[in-house]
Design a protein around this motif. Structure first.
Motif, PDB file in Angstrom:
ATOM      1  N   LYS A 157       0.897  -1.119   0.046  1.00 18.33           N
ATOM      2  CA  LYS A 157       0.057  -0.046   0.012  1.00 18.33           C
ATOM      3  C   LYS A 157       0.781   1.235   0.078  1.00 18.33           C
ATOM      4  O   LYS A 157       0.367   2.455   0.044  1.00 18.33           O
ATOM      5  CB  LYS A 157      -1.031  -0.062   1.419  1.00 18.33           C
ATOM      6  CG  LYS A 157      -1.951  -0.939   1.257  1.00 18.33           C
ATOM      7  CD  LYS A 157      -2.840  -0.983   2.564  1.00 18.33           C
ATOM      8  CE  LYS A 157      -4.039  -2.345   2.476  1.00 18.33           C
ATOM      9  NZ  LYS A 157      -4.699  -2.017   3.613  1.00 18.33           N
ATOM     10  N   GLY A 158       2.118   1.120  -0.023  1.00 16.03           N
ATOM     11  CA  GLY A 158       3.021   2.299   0.200  1.00 16.03           C
ATOM     12  C   GLY A 158       2.770   3.160   1.560  1.00 16.03           C
ATOM     13  O   GLY A 158       3.078   4.177   1.381  1.00 16.03           O
ATOM     14  N   GLU A 159       2.687   2.374   2.471  1.00 17.16           N
ATOM     15  CA  GLU A 159       2.700   2.942   4.047  1.00 17.16           C
ATOM     16  C   GLU A 159       3.999   3.059   4.459  1.00 17.16           C
ATOM     17  O   GLU A 159       4.799   2.216   4.199  1.00 17.16           O
ATOM     18  CB  GLU A 159       1.528   2.228   4.715  1.00 17.16           C
ATOM     19  CG  GLU A 159       0.318   2.235   3.940  1.00 17.16           C
ATOM     20  CD  GLU A 159      -0.826   1.570   5.081  1.00 17.16           C
ATOM     21  OE1 GLU A 159      -1.988   1.917   4.895  1.00 17.16           O
ATOM     22  OE2 GLU A 159      -0.401   0.748   5.527  1.00 17.16           O
ATOM     23  N   THR A 160       4.110   3.735   5.436  1.00 13.52           N
ATOM     24  CA  THR A 160       5.347   3.744   6.443  1.00 13.52           C
ATOM     25  C   THR A 160       4.941   3.244   7.796  1.00 13.52           C
ATOM     26  O   THR A 160       3.559   3.139   7.954  1.00 13.52           O
ATOM     27  CB  THR A 160       5.903   5.196   6.583  1.00 13.52           C
ATOM     28  OG1 THR A 160       4.873   5.977   7.386  1.00 13.52           O
ATOM     29  CG2 THR A 160       6.307   5.963   5.297  1.00 13.52           C
ATOM     30  N   ILE A 161       5.900   2.812   8.441  1.00 16.45           N
ATOM     31  CA  ILE A 161       5.604   2.306   9.938  1.00 16.45           C
ATOM     32  C   ILE A 161       6.502   3.229  10.818  1.00 16.45           C
ATOM     33  O   ILE A 161       7.818   2.993  10.675  1.00 16.45           O
ATOM     34  CB  ILE A 161       5.884   1.059  10.016  1.00 16.45           C
ATOM     35  CG1 ILE A 161       4.980  -0.196   9.562  1.00 16.45           C
ATOM     36  CG2 ILE A 161       5.824   0.373  11.605  1.00 16.45           C
ATOM     37  CD1 ILE A 161       5.429  -1.607   9.340  1.00 16.45           C
TER      38      ILE A 161
ATOM     39  N   SER B 237      10.577   4.305   5.776  1.00 22.79           N
ATOM     40  CA  SER B 237       9.769   3.602   4.741  1.00 22.79           C
ATOM     41  C   SER B 237       9.773   2.034   4.774  1.00 22.79           C
ATOM     42  O   SER B 237      11.027   1.866   5.115  1.00 22.79           O
ATOM     43  CB  SER B 237      10.312   4.251   3.442  1.00 22.79           C
ATOM     44  OG  SER B 237      10.001   5.748   3.433  1.00 22.79           O
ATOM     45  N   VAL B 238       8.868   1.532   4.239  1.00 22.84           N
ATOM     46  CA  VAL B 238       9.019  -0.107   4.071  1.00 22.84           C
ATOM     47  C   VAL B 238       9.532  -0.307   2.719  1.00 22.84           C
ATOM     48  O   VAL B 238       8.688  -0.108   1.753  1.00 22.84           O
ATOM     49  CB  VAL B 238       7.501  -0.456   4.247  1.00 22.84           C
ATOM     50  CG1 VAL B 238       7.896  -2.183   4.345  1.00 22.84           C
ATOM     51  CG2 VAL B 238       7.229  -0.320   5.921  1.00 22.84           C
ATOM     52  N   ASN B 239      10.695  -0.825   2.498  1.00 23.19           N
ATOM     53  CA  ASN B 239      11.373  -1.122   1.389  1.00 23.19           C
ATOM     54  C   ASN B 239      11.322  -2.308   0.851  1.00 23.19           C
ATOM     55  O   ASN B 239      11.455  -2.884  -0.483  1.00 23.19           O
ATOM     56  CB  ASN B 239      12.753  -0.560   1.215  1.00 23.19           C
ATOM     57  CG  ASN B 239      13.065   0.754   1.343  1.00 23.19           C
ATOM     58  OD1 ASN B 239      12.280   1.858   0.957  1.00 23.19           O
ATOM     59  ND2 ASN B 239      14.018   1.158   2.169  1.00 23.19           N
ATOM     60  N   SER B 240      10.785  -3.301   1.882  1.00 22.24           N
ATOM     61  CA  SER B 240      10.568  -4.761   1.312  1.00 22.24           C
ATOM     62  C   SER B 240       9.848  -5.502   2.409  1.00 22.24           C
ATOM     63  O   SER B 240       9.619  -4.834   3.176  1.00 22.24           O
ATOM     64  CB  SER B 240      11.927  -5.488   1.256  1.00 22.24           C
ATOM     65  OG  SER B 240      12.650  -5.480   2.449  1.00 22.24           O
TER      66      SER B 240
ATOM     67  N   GLY C 110      12.485 -11.330  10.964  1.00 17.74           N
ATOM     68  CA  GLY C 110      12.767 -10.880  12.425  1.00 17.74           C
ATOM     69  C   GLY C 110      13.865  -9.825  12.552  1.00 17.74           C
ATOM     70  O   GLY C 110      14.286  -9.542  13.510  1.00 17.74           O
ATOM     71  N   MET C 111      14.555  -9.618  11.589  1.00 19.05           N
ATOM     72  CA  MET C 111      15.672  -8.626  11.362  1.00 19.05           C
ATOM     73  C   MET C 111      15.459  -7.378  10.538  1.00 19.05           C
ATOM     74  O   MET C 111      15.076  -7.508   9.280  1.00 19.05           O
ATOM     75  CB  MET C 111      17.046  -9.395  11.151  1.00 19.05           C
ATOM     76  CG  MET C 111      17.251 -10.353  11.694  1.00 19.05           C
ATOM     77  SD  MET C 111      17.904 -10.271  13.616  1.00 19.05           S
ATOM     78  CE  MET C 111      19.531  -9.082  12.940  1.00 19.05           C
ATOM     79  N   ALA C 112      15.526  -6.107  11.076  1.00 18.26           N
ATOM     80  CA  ALA C 112      15.278  -5.020  10.345  1.00 18.26           C
ATOM     81  C   ALA C 112      16.330  -3.927  10.316  1.00 18.26           C
ATOM     82  O   ALA C 112      16.991  -3.788  11.474  1.00 18.26           O
ATOM     83  CB  ALA C 112      13.715  -4.505  10.724  1.00 18.26           C
ATOM     84  N   GLN C 113      16.526  -3.055   9.341  1.00 24.33           N
ATOM     85  CA  GLN C 113      17.382  -1.910   9.446  1.00 24.33           C
ATOM     86  C   GLN C 113      16.475  -0.786   9.267  1.00 24.33           C
ATOM     87  O   GLN C 113      15.985  -0.659   8.396  1.00 24.33           O
ATOM     88  CB  GLN C 113      18.540  -2.115   8.495  1.00 24.33           C
ATOM     89  CG  GLN C 113      19.861  -3.241   8.857  1.00 24.33           C
ATOM     90  CD  GLN C 113      20.689  -3.174   7.966  1.00 24.33           C
ATOM     91  OE1 GLN C 113      20.673  -2.532   6.702  1.00 24.33           O
ATOM     92  NE2 GLN C 113      21.905  -3.903   8.146  1.00 24.33           N
ATOM     93  N   ILE C 114      16.989   0.373   9.968  1.00 26.41           N
ATOM     94  CA  ILE C 114      16.560   1.642   9.871  1.00 26.41           C
ATOM     95  C   ILE C 114      17.732   2.517   9.465  1.00 26.41           C
ATOM     96  O   ILE C 114      18.446   2.678  10.017  1.00 26.41           O
ATOM     97  CB  ILE C 114      16.043   2.314  11.255  1.00 26.41           C
ATOM     98  CG1 ILE C 114      14.940   1.426  11.652  1.00 26.41           C
ATOM     99  CG2 ILE C 114      15.433   3.571  11.113  1.00 26.41           C
ATOM    100  CD1 ILE C 114      14.483   1.724  13.448  1.00 26.41           C
TER     101      ILE C 114
END
Length: 742
Positions: free
Chosen positions: A199-203, A216-219, A224-228
């Motif tokens: 949907k092109g949303e951000t968290i 932004s959510v790029n993928s 359980g591992m995420a990078q900001i």
């Protein structure tokens, strides 16, 4: 060096000593920057802010959740000071104490509200739908966002957050915050990122009702591992990671009260430590001049410069100084003296061969450099590892030790050398002014290895036996202080505003008599007549005796005496951090010695001797029943640094003599000769370091004495192991593992 240049060099030195001395004593500018008075002091020496939080909810939280919360808070407040402490009070309260701070409200505002972190969906078209764009705070309640289904994660879904560096697709270095989610959090985040990506949303991440990041959510993230990412520098990334960690607490906390507290060890601890340092320094100067003549004068001037620079740089690098930090400085002073002793011994050996003073100075420095560099670098490796992997007090110790090592190498190898060359150039060229080494008959240390090994084994076994006896009698193998096992906090409201000095001299001795323990921490609450006394755990009878003593001796209203059980300030995670830091440091030292000496048996012998010293001092703690607190960790780390340095000096001489030995000479004879050649260094360095610690013991308050006593035992043990154990141990390893012969 020409005479005119030598005179200029000495004048510049005197000018620098005067300028740096003035800066260290008085400081620069209106704030006294660079002075001893402007150095940040820890809770034990100065005091700071104490904040008490209470868990929200009708039921008391579990021990596991409290322990997790305390550890995460500890990591958070280390951003203010490595010496900050967090501990449990009662069943549902947590105390945070931060040294060198006087504005509790500012800390509360920056610290935020623990346990209030949310990950919330928001559309790309209206990124401000959930918060006020001017104040950056939410205008909808958390409940309303929950009803909308906007909240995708809460703080407890995050297992960890760390600032990291990585290389982007263009191979450029970038900074990010790496999140590790719990198993439940990973499932929720996979669903949320799948929907947000489509949907092109951000968290966005909200903490304490304020947005802290809106990535932004790029993928779709399923592991359980995420990078900001977002153009952070390391400091910004560390701050965000720290905020996420504190927001991920399992317990939500609310502030009960905050207060300004005084030094735990009382004001006497600083004045007595300064007096001890001054007396110890004077004794060392007299000793160095009496033994080494002109060389001793040069070393004393360089040592004075070292002390002045140490004070200035402690302030410049914003290092918080505590009692363990003082241990690091003592060790570095000992190593500064040690470097000079090694050099002067070499110079005297060259003079004994008939060389001129000028040639002897040059050759002496050249031959001594490898032992000095290897010894200091090995200890510096340990300090760096302890600083990176350790936490709390260990970081403060590592910082002062690392700074001291670098300064000691600079003053010994550069400043002292310049002074000696200047002295020679102005006419101090007589050999008698420097001393000549006398022929020494080699002492056959290796022939007595069975006796030495037996003594060491007996001492270590005695320690374990006493630990067993102590365990049976008291339930603890060692005399653990409140930092390790918790204790009792007693709040007493006196009828008058007692000074810290009067508390130290009039009240504390009475408490020590009741507890039978010299480890009593005192904190005076600013602006009141209240004083907090922290002791080992007191039983009912001891608490009543405490109360009656305060009433009878000082007329205190019994109703104004309250007690609480407090947890240890050294959490299980911090203990684990300390153990792993020491293990990694020992491994790194082993690798370095192996690399430098081209023989792993040198490294193995060094590490075994190091373990030997730690176990013997541990036995001393068990037999003498000295309190085991945060200074215990610093004491052990000091011994590790001291022991490895002493061993390196002997191994350096063995390495040199082995390369020059004849085929007919026995290896045992060469080892004995090497130990004998360095014996004066071993004795003199131990003596000067021992004097510094002994002065602390003589002049210090009870808590300082309990720190200095095992440190003295460790210095003696380190000398014994380096002289009597390490050479023989290396020979044994050569026989057991001959395939690795160098």
């Amino acid at each position: 060096m020409k005479k005119s240049r030598a005179i200029i060099t000495l004048l510049v030195l005197v000018l620098l000593l005067g300028c740096f001395g003035y800066t260290a004593a008085v400081g620069l500018g209106s704030d006294g920057s660079g002075s001893a008075a402007s150095i940040n002091l820890g809770l034990d020496l100065e005091g700071g802010v104490s904040i008490t939080y209470k868990a929200v909810g009708d039921e008391a939280p579990s021990k596991e959740d409290m322990a997790d919360t305390i550890y995460k808070l500890q990591k958070r407040v280390e951003g203010y000071s490595t010496e900050a402490v967090v501990y449990q009070e009662g069943d549902d309260r947590i105390n945070i104490e931060i040294p060198g701070v006087s504005d509790a409200n500012a800390i509360l505002e920056e610290l935020g509200k623990p346990g209030s972190l949310y990950f919330i969906k928001q559309t790309a078209e209206d990124g401000t739908q959930n918060y006020d764009p001017y104040s950056r705070t939410m205008y909808k309640s958390i409940e309303a966002l929950e009803e909308e289904g906007s909240i995708v994660l809460v703080g407890t879904d995050v297992k960890n957050a760390q600032a990291r560096s990585y290389q982007d697709s263009m191979q450029n270095a970038q900074i990010c915050v790496e999140l590790t989610l719990t198993d439940e959090g990973a499932v929720k985040f996979a669903d949320a990122t799948s929907e947000a990506y489509s949907k092109g949303e951000t968290i966005a991440i909200y903490y304490d009702n304020a947005i802290v990041s809106a990535p932004s959510v790029n993928s779709v993230i399923t592991d359980g591992m995420a990078q900001i990412t977002g153009g952070f520098d390391m400091e910004e990334a560390e701050q965000l990671a720290s905020t996420i960690r504190i927001g991920g607490l399992k317990i939500q906390l609310e502030e009960l009260h905050s207060k300004i507290v005084g030094a735990q060890l009382g004001e006497e601890a600083i004045s007595t430590s300064i007096k001890a340092a001054l007396v110890g320094f004077i004794i060392i100067v007299v000793f160095m001049i009496g033994v080494y003549y002109v060389s001793g004068v040069a070393a004393s001037l360089a040592l004075g410069l070292y002390v002045e620079l140490m004070i200035i740089l402690l302030d410049a690098f914003d290092i918080t100084l505590t009692l363990p930090g003082i241990a690091g400085i003592i060790l570095s002073i000992g190593m500064a003296v040690d470097a000079n002793v090694i050099i002067f011994a070499r110079i005297r050996e060259e003079l004994a061969k008939g060389k001129t003073v000028k040639s002897a100075i040059d050759t002496g420095y050249k031959k001594a450099s490898s032992a000095i560099i290897d010894g200091n670098v090995t200890t510096l490796i340990a300090a760096i590892v302890l600083g990176v992997k350790g936490s709390g007090t260990i970081k403060g110790f590592a910082a002062t030790l690392a700074l001291g090592i670098i300064l000691s190498m600079f003053t010994a190898m550069i400043v002292t050398r310049l002074i000696m060359k200047a002295f020679y150039a102005i006419g101090l060229q007589n050999v008698k002014l420097y001393g000549v080494a006398k022929e020494k008959k080699a002492v056959n240390f290796t022939s007595k290895k069975a006796v030495f090994f037996g003594i060491s084994i007996a001492a270590i076994l005695a320690g374990f036996v006493f630990m067993g006896i102590n365990k049976a009698k008291t339930g603890n193998s060692l005399n653990y202080s409140l930092e390790f096992v918790g204790g009792t906090s007693t709040n007493v409201t006196f009828n008058e505003d007692m000074t810290l000095s009067s508390i130290d001299t009039q009240v504390v001795p009475l408490i020590e008599n009741i507890t039978g323990d010299g480890n009593v921490q005192t904190q005076k609450i600013e602006g009141t007549n209240e004083v907090i006394f922290k002791t080992r755990s007191l039983n009912i009878d001891e608490r009543e005796t405490f109360k009656s003593t305060m009433v009878e001796q000082f007329g205190v209203d019994a109703e104004k005496i309250t007690t609480e059980t407090i947890s240890s300030t050294v959490s299980s995670e911090m203990k684990s951090d300390a153990v792993w830091a020491v293990v990694i440091a020992a491994f790194c030292m082993l690798i370095y010695i192996w690399f430098r000496f081209k023989d792993i048996r040198f490294g193995a012998s060094s590490v075994i001797a190091l373990i030997h010293d730690v176990l013997v001092v541990l036995a001393f703690y068990a037999i003498v029943r000295v309190s085991v607190g945060t200074t215990f960790i610093a004491c052990m780390l000091t011994i590790v640094g001291y022991s490895i340095n002493a061993t390196i000096v002997i191994f350096d001489r063995i390495r040199e003599n082995k390369a020059n030995m004849s085929k007919k000479e026995a290896l045992e004879d060469m080892v004995n000769e090497s130990i004998t050649q360095t014996l004066s260094r071993s004795i003199f360095t131990s003596l000067t370091t021992f004097v510094m610690v002994a002065a602390l013991y003589v002049f210090g308050v009870s808590s300082v004495k309990e720190f200095a006593l095992p440190l003295m035992a460790g210095i003696l043990c380190g000398t014994y192991s380096s002289v009597c154990i390490t050479g023989s141990l290396w020979l044994v390893l050569r026989k057991v593992f001959p395939q690795k012969a160098a």
